[in-house]
Design a protein around this motif. Sequence first.
Motif, PDB file in Angstrom:
ATOM      1  N   HIS A   8       0.824  -1.213   0.000  1.00 14.69           N
ATOM      2  CA  HIS A   8       0.000   0.000   0.000  1.00 14.69           C
ATOM      3  C   HIS A   8       0.855   1.259   0.000  1.00 14.69           C
ATOM      4  N   LEU A   9       2.165   1.114   0.307  1.00 14.59           N
ATOM      5  CA  LEU A   9       3.069   2.266   0.346  1.00 14.59           C
ATOM      6  C   LEU A   9       3.905   2.411  -0.916  1.00 14.59           C
ATOM      7  N   ALA A  10       4.318   1.307  -1.492  1.00 16.03           N
ATOM      8  CA  ALA A  10       5.188   1.350  -2.669  1.00 16.03           C
ATOM      9  C   ALA A  10       4.532   2.145  -3.791  1.00 16.03           C
ATOM     10  N   GLY A  11       5.269   3.101  -4.320  1.00 13.80           N
ATOM     11  CA  GLY A  11       4.761   3.930  -5.408  1.00 13.80           C
ATOM     12  C   GLY A  11       3.937   5.125  -4.975  1.00 13.80           C
ATOM     13  N   ARG A  76      16.648   9.622   1.354  1.00 12.30           N
ATOM     14  CA  ARG A  76      16.652   8.429   2.197  1.00 12.30           C
ATOM     15  C   ARG A  76      15.978   8.831   3.497  1.00 12.30           C
ATOM     16  N   ILE A  77      14.786   8.337   3.700  1.00 14.51           N
ATOM     17  CA  ILE A  77      13.975   8.758   4.839  1.00 14.51           C
ATOM     18  C   ILE A  77      13.983   7.658   5.896  1.00 14.51           C
ATOM     19  N   PRO A  78      14.541   7.944   7.081  1.00  7.95           N
ATOM     20  CA  PRO A  78      14.492   6.950   8.164  1.00  7.95           C
ATOM     21  C   PRO A  78      13.041   6.628   8.497  1.00  7.95           C
ATOM     22  N   TRP A  79      12.805   5.398   8.920  1.00  5.36           N
ATOM     23  CA  TRP A  79      11.442   4.926   9.183  1.00  5.36           C
ATOM     24  C   TRP A  79      10.682   5.831  10.136  1.00  5.36           C
ATOM     25  N   ASP A  80      11.388   6.429  11.105  1.00  7.32           N
ATOM     26  CA  ASP A  80      10.706   7.230  12.118  1.00  7.32           C
ATOM     27  C   ASP A  80      10.469   8.678  11.693  1.00  7.32           C
ATOM     28  N   LYS A  81      10.853   9.042  10.472  1.00  6.14           N
ATOM     29  CA  LYS A  81      10.626  10.395   9.983  1.00  6.14           C
ATOM     30  C   LYS A  81       9.554  10.443   8.893  1.00  6.14           C
ATOM     31  N   LEU A  82       8.847   9.325   8.709  1.00  2.56           N
ATOM     32  CA  LEU A  82       7.780   9.277   7.722  1.00  2.56           C
ATOM     33  C   LEU A  82       6.492   8.830   8.398  1.00  2.56           C
ATOM     34  N   ASP A  83       5.479   9.678   8.318  1.00  3.14           N
ATOM     35  CA  ASP A  83       4.163   9.363   8.879  1.00  3.14           C
ATOM     36  C   ASP A  83       3.411   8.514   7.859  1.00  3.14           C
ATOM     37  N   ILE A  84       3.182   7.250   8.205  1.00  5.13           N
ATOM     38  CA  ILE A  84       2.455   6.344   7.305  1.00  5.13           C
ATOM     39  C   ILE A  84       1.101   5.952   7.893  1.00  5.13           C
ATOM     40  N   SER A  85       0.624   6.754   8.852  1.00  2.89           N
ATOM     41  CA  SER A  85      -0.670   6.445   9.458  1.00  2.89           C
ATOM     42  C   SER A  85      -1.792   6.490   8.419  1.00  2.89           C
ATOM     43  N   ASN A  86      -1.610   7.297   7.369  1.00  3.73           N
ATOM     44  CA  ASN A  86      -2.518   7.304   6.224  1.00  3.73           C
ATOM     45  C   ASN A  86      -1.692   6.843   5.023  1.00  3.73           C
ATOM     46  N   PRO A  87      -1.676   5.528   4.734  1.00  5.95           N
ATOM     47  CA  PRO A  87      -0.829   5.009   3.660  1.00  5.95           C
ATOM     48  C   PRO A  87      -1.099   5.638   2.289  1.00  5.95           C
ATOM     49  N   ALA A  88      -2.273   6.200   2.094  1.00  2.56           N
ATOM     50  CA  ALA A  88      -2.592   6.847   0.819  1.00  2.56           C
ATOM     51  C   ALA A  88      -1.886   8.197   0.679  1.00  2.56           C
ATOM     52  N   ARG A  89      -1.405   8.750   1.809  1.00  2.00           N
ATOM     53  CA  ARG A  89      -0.742  10.064   1.774  1.00  2.00           C
ATOM     54  C   ARG A  89       0.377  10.116   2.827  1.00  2.00           C
ATOM     55  N   PRO A  90       1.465   9.376   2.601  1.00  2.00           N
ATOM     56  CA  PRO A  90       2.579   9.441   3.553  1.00  2.00           C
ATOM     57  C   PRO A  90       3.198  10.832   3.553  1.00  2.00           C
ATOM     58  N   SER A  91       3.607  11.290   4.731  1.00  2.00           N
ATOM     59  CA  SER A  91       4.180  12.637   4.821  1.00  2.00           C
ATOM     60  C   SER A  91       5.347  12.656   5.797  1.00  2.00           C
ATOM     61  N   LEU A  92       6.255  13.596   5.547  1.00  2.27           N
ATOM     62  CA  LEU A  92       7.445  13.738   6.373  1.00  2.27           C
ATOM     63  C   LEU A  92       7.097  14.283   7.747  1.00  2.27           C
ATOM     64  N   LEU A  93       7.868  13.862   8.731  1.00  4.61           N
ATOM     65  CA  LEU A  93       7.738  14.374  10.089  1.00  4.61           C
ATOM     66  C   LEU A  93       8.891  15.313  10.427  1.00  4.61           C
ATOM     67  N   CYS A  94       9.668  15.701   9.409  1.00  7.20           N
ATOM     68  CA  CYS A  94      10.806  16.598   9.591  1.00  7.20           C
ATOM     69  C   CYS A  94      10.927  17.448   8.336  1.00  7.20           C
ATOM     70  N   PRO A  95      11.692  18.532   8.407  1.00  7.56           N
ATOM     71  CA  PRO A  95      11.925  19.319   7.176  1.00  7.56           C
ATOM     72  C   PRO A  95      12.712  18.475   6.155  1.00  7.56           C
ATOM     73  N   ASP A  96      12.387  18.595   4.888  1.00 12.14           N
ATOM     74  CA  ASP A  96      13.080  17.788   3.883  1.00 12.14           C
ATOM     75  C   ASP A  96      14.560  18.113   3.787  1.00 12.14           C
ATOM     76  N   GLU A  97      14.979  19.289   4.269  1.00  5.79           N
ATOM     77  CA  GLU A  97      16.390  19.659   4.268  1.00  5.79           C
ATOM     78  C   GLU A  97      17.220  18.765   5.184  1.00  5.79           C
ATOM     79  N   GLU A  98      16.573  18.108   6.169  1.00  5.01           N
ATOM     80  CA  GLU A  98      17.280  17.231   7.106  1.00  5.01           C
ATOM     81  C   GLU A  98      17.601  15.866   6.523  1.00  5.01           C
ATOM     82  N   LEU A  99      17.019  15.539   5.383  1.00  2.57           N
ATOM     83  CA  LEU A  99      17.166  14.193   4.833  1.00  2.57           C
ATOM     84  C   LEU A  99      18.452  14.045   4.047  1.00  2.57           C
ATOM     85  N   ALA A 100      18.996  12.826   4.038  1.00  4.11           N
ATOM     86  CA  ALA A 100      20.212  12.516   3.272  1.00  4.11           C
ATOM     87  C   ALA A 100      19.857  12.341   1.811  1.00  4.11           C
TER      88      ALA A 100
END
Length: 100
Positions: A8-11, A76-100
């Motif tokens: 449900h998350l892939a793609g 590259r988003i660590p598992w704990d920085k992505l909100d997947i509570s709504n798999p249809a609309r995953p969203s970051l839990l941090c500013p995108d500038e923090e990501l590798a």
Amino acid sequence: MATVHLDHLAGRRVFSEQGRSIGYIEEIIAERDGSDLVVTEFHVGIFAAFERLSASTIGAALLDFFALRRREGLYRIPWDKLDISNPARPSLLCPDEELA
């Protein structure tokens, strides 16, 4: 804890904290923990799919030749920085500038 099926998350498109699209989930990385697999990070963006090529020597050489290994648009988003509570609309839990 709710169960989220990886298919449900892939793609799915991933959104920043401001609601801007940063790309699609191209890969879901997991590591073995005993008999379980634990998701460690999500690879998002237009060049994340090309990253799969780097698993081979030839693929890595091609990515280096075309300078795709370090391009913007690969997150590259660590598992704990992505909100997947709504798999249809995953969203970051941090500013995108923090990501590798």
